[in-house]
Design a protein around this motif. Structure first.
Motif, PDB file in Angstrom:
ATOM      1  N   GLU A  94      28.133  23.170  54.378  1.00 40.52           N
ATOM      2  CA  GLU A  94      29.259  23.568  55.205  1.00 40.52           C
ATOM      3  C   GLU A  94      30.382  24.043  54.287  1.00 40.52           C
ATOM      4  O   GLU A  94      30.550  23.529  53.181  1.00 40.52           O
ATOM      5  N   PRO A  95      31.134  25.052  54.711  1.00 43.43           N
ATOM      6  CA  PRO A  95      32.261  25.475  53.882  1.00 43.43           C
ATOM      7  C   PRO A  95      33.298  24.360  53.783  1.00 43.43           C
ATOM      8  O   PRO A  95      33.419  23.562  54.688  1.00 43.43           O
ATOM      9  N   LEU A  99      36.765  24.516  59.702  1.00 43.43           N
ATOM     10  CA  LEU A  99      36.631  25.818  60.330  1.00 43.43           C
ATOM     11  C   LEU A  99      37.412  25.817  61.635  1.00 43.43           C
ATOM     12  O   LEU A  99      37.590  24.774  62.267  1.00 43.43           O
ATOM     13  N   GLU A 113      34.463  37.791  63.351  1.00 43.04           N
ATOM     14  CA  GLU A 113      33.907  36.646  64.075  1.00 43.04           C
ATOM     15  C   GLU A 113      32.840  37.078  65.067  1.00 43.04           C
ATOM     16  O   GLU A 113      31.714  36.557  65.077  1.00 43.04           O
ATOM     17  N   ARG A 180      25.802  26.134  63.241  1.00 46.06           N
ATOM     18  CA  ARG A 180      25.281  26.124  61.873  1.00 46.06           C
ATOM     19  C   ARG A 180      24.135  27.123  61.715  1.00 46.06           C
ATOM     20  O   ARG A 180      24.010  27.798  60.685  1.00 46.06           O
ATOM     21  N   ARG A 183      25.574  30.561  61.577  1.00 50.59           N
ATOM     22  CA  ARG A 183      26.197  30.743  60.269  1.00 50.59           C
ATOM     23  C   ARG A 183      25.159  31.191  59.236  1.00 50.59           C
ATOM     24  O   ARG A 183      25.380  32.116  58.458  1.00 50.59           O
ATOM     25  N   ASP A 188      27.301  34.592  57.306  1.00 52.04           N
ATOM     26  CA  ASP A 188      28.741  34.355  57.214  1.00 52.04           C
ATOM     27  C   ASP A 188      28.990  32.851  57.169  1.00 52.04           C
ATOM     28  O   ASP A 188      28.957  32.178  58.204  1.00 52.04           O
ATOM     29  N   PRO A 189      29.234  32.273  56.006  1.00 56.35           N
ATOM     30  CA  PRO A 189      29.411  30.823  55.908  1.00 56.35           C
ATOM     31  C   PRO A 189      30.691  30.321  56.547  1.00 56.35           C
ATOM     32  O   PRO A 189      30.877  29.117  56.696  1.00 56.35           O
ATOM     33  N   ASN A 190      31.582  31.226  56.945  1.00 56.45           N
ATOM     34  CA  ASN A 190      32.843  30.828  57.570  1.00 56.45           C
ATOM     35  C   ASN A 190      32.831  31.018  59.084  1.00 56.45           C
ATOM     36  O   ASN A 190      33.872  30.866  59.726  1.00 56.45           O
ATOM     37  N   ALA A 192      32.716  30.466  62.911  1.00 60.22           N
ATOM     38  CA  ALA A 192      32.975  29.397  63.869  1.00 60.22           C
ATOM     39  C   ALA A 192      32.931  30.009  65.265  1.00 60.22           C
ATOM     40  O   ALA A 192      33.397  31.135  65.479  1.00 60.22           O
ATOM     41  N   TYR A 346      35.291  21.027  62.181  1.00 53.88           N
ATOM     42  CA  TYR A 346      35.950  22.144  62.852  1.00 53.88           C
ATOM     43  C   TYR A 346      37.132  21.634  63.662  1.00 53.88           C
ATOM     44  O   TYR A 346      37.253  20.444  63.968  1.00 53.88           O
TER      45      TYR A 346
END
Length: 605
Positions: A94-95, A99, A113, A180, A183, A188-190, A192, A346
């Motif tokens: 997880e970043p 998030l 997004e 997840r 993601r 895109d690890p960011n 949400a 988050y």
């Protein structure tokens, strides 16, 4: 009920549980309530995996579960370490930090997004249906389509929770693992999930990114045509004000009310795949709708006034199997879903702002023990039976309610009837069949109940045995305990409640039955004269009944009408006599399939 009807209902009510085809789903949701364990690949399962229990969470202590057993070594229930904000060691970290899930109307239709969401869903749809990270597989976790493919062995298909205290915790975790997977699939690890709140004027139309038809993985053709055409949803039916008036979390209070409206109503309004629990996850707007429902849970807690997360053992320890971004089946429990920031990494863009220098998750944390407890209603005793061994000493009946609820010492076991906490019926009527036209049912007030039993009497003076004329010991009869009769107000006062003391009066719909969700919702009016308009802003509107998943549970659907009846009594609109309940569909349609309600009652829990 005839045998054929019973078989039909059992079949229909169990279809979301995956029947006998999903072993994992059966373990997680079956009547035996077996605990489900964290598992890796199916080849690594120990031979007795269905018997291994997760250590329970103590409702009075920390809600974070203890470490899982070492075999199998998979634990994704708490992926963010609150101490450093770093991810776990699952291969797709997880970043760091929290998030932010944002209002979809604050995002550009082709911004990062929504572009990541499109890309992620497109990749997921290209994967084999048996791949746990495919879109098809993820949708099946919520429901199994009637006549569709059976669940693979061990797949947690059809395990959604509705009409249950697990409704909010299960869906929070479901979104978390889906998020997840998106993601990972989008790269895109960011990423949400956005949320969509149609109760906001000007934001009550389906977001444009979901209405564009061509080469758009966010478009779903089965929706109601007017929704895809950009027609707005009435903000009144999307409103959550009734749910926010509740102080207690558990059913029949906040959790039940939020599920009624706006959750069920929005599912029905969008229609198509979204209108049926079996297929709802197939529509990409599902995830934004449920992100909003999840957000409303956080907003409800933030209003304070004694509102708190659930603390009961069953809700904290219910095991839920999901698939993570690696395609592994993992298990989380209700206790893993109480703090989005500290546990799941988050927050929402309108969450309360933490003070400078504070833990960013602190503003979201709600510790049950620190809250002012909500007032508890005085229990109403009701005659009940208890299953005991007739030949044992334990066959002596004893009260079933908790004496702590009324500040008493435990009563002494006696031969009097057993009692349990139960609702008090104020008015009841027969069943009713709903369709595409307005329908009404009359509820007759219930007479005063018998006097309550004496649970604890004043101690009587000791009576010593005497010797009769023949020299025998004679034990005198004990002095009888006399209970003052319980008086009950008549007429309108029977239905009046003290709202400041959390005394609620509920309209209760029981034994709801339909073959498939009918695609309509009903405005409910109480004591509305025939000549009065059907106005949701008027003094007779009680709420909205939107048939969605109620036929899969024996739990009643309830509506809090405490304030409604109090206002009617104060205005002279209700005298305490027969209560009229009218169901008005959102459209006149003779083709609407029937919805049967077995009984309608007004109760005081």
């Amino acid at each position: 009920m005839d045998d054929e009807t019973s078989k039909r209902r059992v079949s229909r009510r169990s279809f979301l549980a995956g029947g006998a085809t999903g072993a994992a789903a059966s373990v997680a949701t079956g009547a035996m309530a077996q605990e489900f364990i964290n598992i890796g690949s199916l080849d690594d399962l120990p031979p007795n995996w269905w018997e291994i229990d997760l250590p329970p969470v103590d409702p009075g202590g920390p809600v974070d579960p203890p470490p899982p057993p070492p075999d199998p070594p998979v634990d994704d229930c708490n992926p963010i370490d609150p101490a450093n904000g770093q991810g776990d060691d699952d291969g797709f970290e997880e970043p760091p930090g929290l998030l932010v899930r944002r209002n979809v109307f604050s995002l550009a239709p082709n911004g990062p997004e929504l572009s990541a969401l499109r890309r992620g869903i497109e990749v997921m749809r290209a994967r084999p249906e048996t791949d746990p990270t495919s879109y098809f597989y993820q949708a099946r976790i919520h429901g199994i389509e009637r006549g569709g493919a059976p669940a693979p062995f061990g797949a947690p298909w059809g395990t959604c929770r509705h009409v249950s205290n697990d409704f909010l915790t299960w869906h929070r975790l479901y979104l978390h693992f889906f998020e997840r997977i998106v993601r990972e699939a989008s790269g895109d690890p960011n990423f949400a999930l956005p949320y969509w709140d149609p109760s906001v004027p000007g934001q009550n139309t389906l977001p444009l990114a979901f209405r564009q038809q061509f080469a758009n993985p966010l478009f779903e053709a089965r929706r109601n045509a007017r929704i895809n055409a950009g027609q707005g949803i009435n903000p009144i039916v999307a409103d959550s004000a009734q749910a926010f008036r509740a102080v207690r979390f558990e059913r029949p209070f906040f959790s039940a009310s939020l599920e009624n409206q706006p959750h069920n109503v929005i599912h029905v309004e969008i229609g198509g795949a979204m209108g049926d629990p079996a297929t709802a996850g197939e529509d990409p707007i599902f995830w934004l709708h449920h992100a909003n429902i999840d957000r409303l849970w956080s907003r409800w807690l933030a209003t304070g006034g004694g509102r708190a997360n659930p603390t009961d053992f069953a809700t904290l320890n219910s095991p839920f199997p999901f698939a993570d971004e690696r395609g592994q089946i993992v298990t989380a429990r209700g206790a893993d879903a109480l703090d989005p920031g500290a546990q799941l990494g988050y927050r929402y863009d309108d969450d309360p702002v933490a003070p400078a220098g504070a833990d960013p998750a602190a503003a979201l944390m709600v510790v049950a023990s620190a809250q002012t407890p909500a007032p508890r209603p005085v229990p109403v005793a009701r005659a009940a039976t208890r299953a005991v061994n007739p030949g044992s000493f334990a066959a002596i009946a004893a009260p079933l309610f908790d004496p702590d609820d009324i500040g008493m010492d435990p009563p002494v076991a006696s031969a009097s009837p057993a009692f349990e906490l139960a609702e008090s019926t104020l008015a009841e009527g027969s069943g009713i069949r709903l369709g595409g036209r307005p329908a009404s049912v009359a509820l007759d007030p219930v007479g005063p109940p018998a006097p309550r039993p004496v649970v604890r009497a004043a101690p009587a003076p000791a009576l010593l045995p005497e010797i009769d004329a023949e020299g025998r010991l004679v034990f005198p009869d004990p002095a009888p305990s006399i209970a003052a009769p319980v008086t009950r107000a008549t007429g309108a006062e029977t239905f009046r409640s003290d709202e400041t003391a959390a005394q609620t009066v509920l309209l209760q719909l029981e034994d709801i039955d339909f073959d498939v969700p009918p695609g309509v919702w009903y405005a409910i009016y109480v004591n509305k004269p025939a000549a009065a308009p059907s106005d949701p802003r008027g003094p007779y509107f009680a709420g909205i009944f939107a048939p969605f998943a109620q036929n899969m549970s024996d739990e009643p659907t309830v509506f809090d009408i405490t304030g409604l009846l109090n206002r009617q009594i104060a205005a002279g609109l209700f005298d305490g006599g027969r209560v009229g309940v009218e169901f008005v569909p959102n459209r006149d349609d003779p083709t609407v399939p029937p919805i049967d309600i077995g009984r309608v009652r007004i109760v005081r829990p």
